[in-house]
Design a protein around this motif. Structure first.
Motif, mmCIF file in Angstrom:
data_model
loop_
_atom_site.group_PDB
_atom_site.id
_atom_site.type_symbol
_atom_site.label_atom_id
_atom_site.label_comp_id
_atom_site.label_asym_id
_atom_site.label_seq_id
_atom_site.Cartn_x
_atom_site.Cartn_y
_atom_site.Cartn_z
ATOM 1 N N GLU A 106 -2.146 -0.715 3.297
ATOM 2 C CA GLU A 106 -1.833 0.699 3.138
ATOM 3 C C GLU A 106 -0.337 0.926 2.939
ATOM 4 N N GLY A 107 -0.030 1.743 1.945
ATOM 5 C CA GLY A 107 1.356 2.109 1.703
ATOM 6 C C GLY A 107 2.175 1.057 0.991
ATOM 7 N N LYS A 108 1.549 -0.033 0.581
ATOM 8 C CA LYS A 108 2.283 -1.120 -0.076
ATOM 9 C C LYS A 108 1.997 -1.101 -1.575
ATOM 10 N N GLN A 109 3.018 -1.421 -2.361
ATOM 11 C CA GLN A 109 2.894 -1.473 -3.812
ATOM 12 C C GLN A 109 3.561 -2.743 -4.329
ATOM 13 N N TYR A 110 2.915 -3.360 -5.314
ATOM 14 C CA TYR A 110 3.425 -4.612 -5.872
ATOM 15 C C TYR A 110 3.380 -4.553 -7.394
ATOM 16 N N ASP A 126 -17.396 -8.716 -0.816
ATOM 17 C CA ASP A 126 -15.989 -8.643 -0.421
ATOM 18 C C ASP A 126 -15.058 -8.880 -1.604
ATOM 19 N N LYS A 127 -15.481 -9.690 -2.564
ATOM 20 C CA LYS A 127 -14.681 -9.864 -3.778
ATOM 21 C C LYS A 127 -14.523 -8.525 -4.490
ATOM 22 N N ARG A 128 -15.633 -7.844 -4.658
ATOM 23 C CA ARG A 128 -15.609 -6.554 -5.362
ATOM 24 C C ARG A 128 -14.708 -5.555 -4.643
ATOM 25 N N ALA A 129 -14.801 -5.536 -3.324
ATOM 26 C CA ALA A 129 -13.955 -4.627 -2.537
ATOM 27 C C ALA A 129 -12.490 -5.015 -2.672
ATOM 28 N N LEU A 130 -12.199 -6.318 -2.663
ATOM 29 C CA LEU A 130 -10.817 -6.771 -2.781
ATOM 30 C C LEU A 130 -10.237 -6.406 -4.141
ATOM 31 N N PHE A 131 -11.033 -6.515 -5.200
ATOM 32 C CA PHE A 131 -10.533 -6.157 -6.528
ATOM 33 C C PHE A 131 -10.137 -4.677 -6.569
ATOM 34 N N HIS A 132 -10.880 -3.820 -5.880
ATOM 35 C CA HIS A 132 -10.508 -2.409 -5.781
ATOM 36 C C HIS A 132 -9.191 -2.265 -5.013
ATOM 37 N N THR A 133 -9.055 -3.024 -3.935
ATOM 38 C CA THR A 133 -7.813 -2.977 -3.160
ATOM 39 C C THR A 133 -6.633 -3.402 -4.012
ATOM 40 N N VAL A 134 -6.803 -4.484 -4.758
ATOM 41 C CA VAL A 134 -5.718 -4.973 -5.624
ATOM 42 C C VAL A 134 -5.339 -3.912 -6.640
ATOM 43 N N HIS A 135 -6.340 -3.263 -7.242
ATOM 44 C CA HIS A 135 -6.038 -2.219 -8.223
ATOM 45 C C HIS A 135 -5.249 -1.080 -7.584
ATOM 46 N N ASN A 136 -5.545 -0.783 -6.340
ATOM 47 C CA ASN A 136 -4.853 0.310 -5.647
ATOM 48 C C ASN A 136 -3.404 -0.029 -5.310
ATOM 49 N N ILE A 137 -3.116 -1.292 -5.033
ATOM 50 C CA ILE A 137 -1.772 -1.644 -4.565
ATOM 51 C C ILE A 137 -0.862 -2.158 -5.667
ATOM 52 N N LEU A 201 -13.798 -6.592 -11.948
ATOM 53 C CA LEU A 201 -12.417 -6.184 -12.197
ATOM 54 C C LEU A 201 -12.385 -4.862 -12.963
ATOM 55 N N ARG A 202 -13.251 -4.731 -13.953
ATOM 56 C CA ARG A 202 -13.284 -3.494 -14.740
ATOM 57 C C ARG A 202 -13.822 -2.337 -13.917
ATOM 58 N N GLU A 203 -14.800 -2.620 -13.065
ATOM 59 C CA GLU A 203 -15.311 -1.583 -12.161
ATOM 60 C C GLU A 203 -14.213 -1.095 -11.220
ATOM 61 N N ALA A 204 -13.314 -2.004 -10.860
ATOM 62 C CA ALA A 204 -12.226 -1.649 -9.944
ATOM 63 C C ALA A 204 -11.170 -0.775 -10.615
ATOM 64 N N GLY A 205 -11.203 -0.706 -11.959
ATOM 65 C CA GLY A 205 -10.255 0.144 -12.678
ATOM 66 C C GLY A 205 -9.350 -0.588 -13.642
ATOM 67 N N PHE A 206 -9.456 -1.912 -13.693
ATOM 68 C CA PHE A 206 -8.646 -2.675 -14.642
ATOM 69 C C PHE A 206 -9.292 -2.574 -16.025
ATOM 70 N N PHE A 221 -8.163 -15.686 -14.308
ATOM 71 C CA PHE A 221 -8.437 -14.305 -14.692
ATOM 72 C C PHE A 221 -7.130 -13.521 -14.750
ATOM 73 N N PHE A 222 -7.005 -12.716 -15.775
ATOM 74 C CA PHE A 222 -5.831 -11.846 -15.931
ATOM 75 C C PHE A 222 -6.319 -10.412 -16.065
ATOM 76 N N ALA A 223 -5.676 -9.507 -15.341
ATOM 77 C CA ALA A 223 -6.017 -8.082 -15.446
ATOM 78 C C ALA A 223 -4.738 -7.265 -15.352
ATOM 79 N N GLN A 224 -4.702 -6.158 -16.072
ATOM 80 C CA GLN A 224 -3.531 -5.278 -16.046
ATOM 81 C C GLN A 224 -3.961 -3.847 -15.784
ATOM 82 N N LYS A 225 -3.154 -3.160 -15.002
ATOM 83 C CA LYS A 225 -3.447 -1.774 -14.632
ATOM 84 C C LYS A 225 -2.671 -0.815 -15.538
ATOM 85 N N TYR A 226 -3.351 0.213 -16.017
ATOM 86 C CA TYR A 226 -2.705 1.230 -16.839
ATOM 87 C C TYR A 226 -2.879 2.601 -16.198
#
Length: 226
Positions: A106-110, A126-137, A201-206, A221-226
Motif C-alpha cells: 500500500e502506498g508504494k509505487q515503482y 494467488d498469481k492472478r491476484a498478484l498480477f493485479h497488485t503489480v498493476h496497481n503499484i 496479465l491482461r485481466e489485471a489491466g496490462f 513475460f513482459f507487460a507495460q502499464k498505460y
C-alpha cells in the motif's frame, strides 16, 4: 506460499547462486534476455524485485541502471541475507521479508517490477491476484518483467520438459544430493501455461503483455502499464 517452501529455500540459501547456473539449462539466455527487457526511461528508477532470493536478477539490472533504487522482496530471510552480502552497504537497496500471496504494498509505487523463478510457487488464484497488485503499484508507463516457469500445453509436454530437465541436471556435475533436493523442490511448483499467464496479465489491466522468450518450461513475460 507454504512453510515447507520457506524451509527448503532457507536450507539451500548459501549454495543457491552456485547451483543456479547448473539447474537452469538456458541460464545465460534466460537472464540476459530478461535483463534486456528491463527498460526504464529514468536514470534512477525505482525497481521492485519479487521473490528476489539472493538478488541475482537485481544484480544484473543494477549493472544496467547503476543508480537504481532497488527493493528486494522474498519469503526467505536466509535468501535475503545472501542479497545483503551481494550488495554490501549499498544504501539504495532495501529489503522486505514477506509472503507474496498476502503482502500489501500500500502506498508504494515503482517504475519497474521484476521477478525471476518465484511466482510459479503461488497458486493460480494467488498469481492472478498478484498480477493485479503489480498493476496497481507500477507507475503509468512502467513495466513488469517476469522470468519464470510455465506449464506446457498438455501433460505430454510437461513430462517431456521434466524429463529433459532432469537429464540435463544429472549430467551437470551436481551431486546426487543436490539433484535430489532440486527435484524435491520442484514438487511444490504450480506452473501455469503461457496462455493463461498472459490472459491474467491482461485481466489485471496490462494492455500490452507478451511472452518474449521460451525454452521448454522457462519463459519470460513482459507487460507495460498505460
Amino acid at each position: 506460499m507454504s512453510d515447507l517452501l520457506k524451509e527448503q529455500f532457507d536450507a539451500v540459501a548459501q549454495s543457491y547462486d552456485l547451483q543456479r547456473r547448473q539447474l537452469i539449462p538456458c541460464f545465460d539466455d534466460f537472464y540476459s534476455t530478461a535483463t534486456a527487457w528491463v527498460n526504464v526511461d529514468k536514470i534512477s528508477p525505482r525497481i521492485l524485485d519479487l521473490g528476489a532470493g539472493t538478488g541475482l536478477f537485481s544484480s544484473y539490472v543494477r549493472k544496467k541502471y547503476p543508480e537504481a533504487q532497488l527493493t528486494l522482496f522474498d519469503l526467505s530471510e536466509e535468501m535475503l541475507q545472501g542479497a545483503r552480502i551481494r550488495f554490501g552497504e549499498d544504501s539504495s537497496v532495501q529489503y522486505i521479508s514477506g509472503n507474496l500471496a498476502t503482502y500489501l504494498f500500500e502506498g508504494k509505487q515503482y517504475d519497474a517490477v521484476i521477478s525471476s523463478l518465484a511466482i510459479h510457487h503461488l497458486s493460480h488464484q494467488d498469481k492472478r491476484a498478484l498480477f493485479h497488485t503489480v498493476h496497481n503499484i507500477v507507475t503509468d508507463g512502467g513495466i513488469f518483467v517476469n522470468a519464470d516457469q510455465a506449464a506446457g500445453t498438455s501433460a505430454y509436454f510437461d513430462n517431456r520438459y521434466k524429463g529433459q530437465w532432469e537429464h540435463t541436471i544429472r549430467q551437470s556435475g551436481l551431486s546426487n544430493e543436490v539433484v535430489a533436493s532440486a527435484i524435491e523442490r520442484r514438487k511444490l511448483d504450480h506452473n501455469a501455461t503461457v496462455e493463461n499467464q498472459l490472459k491474467w496479465l491482461r485481466e489485471a489491466g496490462f494492455v500490452e503483455a507478451e511472452s518474449v522468450y521460451k525454452y521448454n518450461e522457462f519463459a519470460i513475460f513482459f507487460a507495460q502499464k498505460y
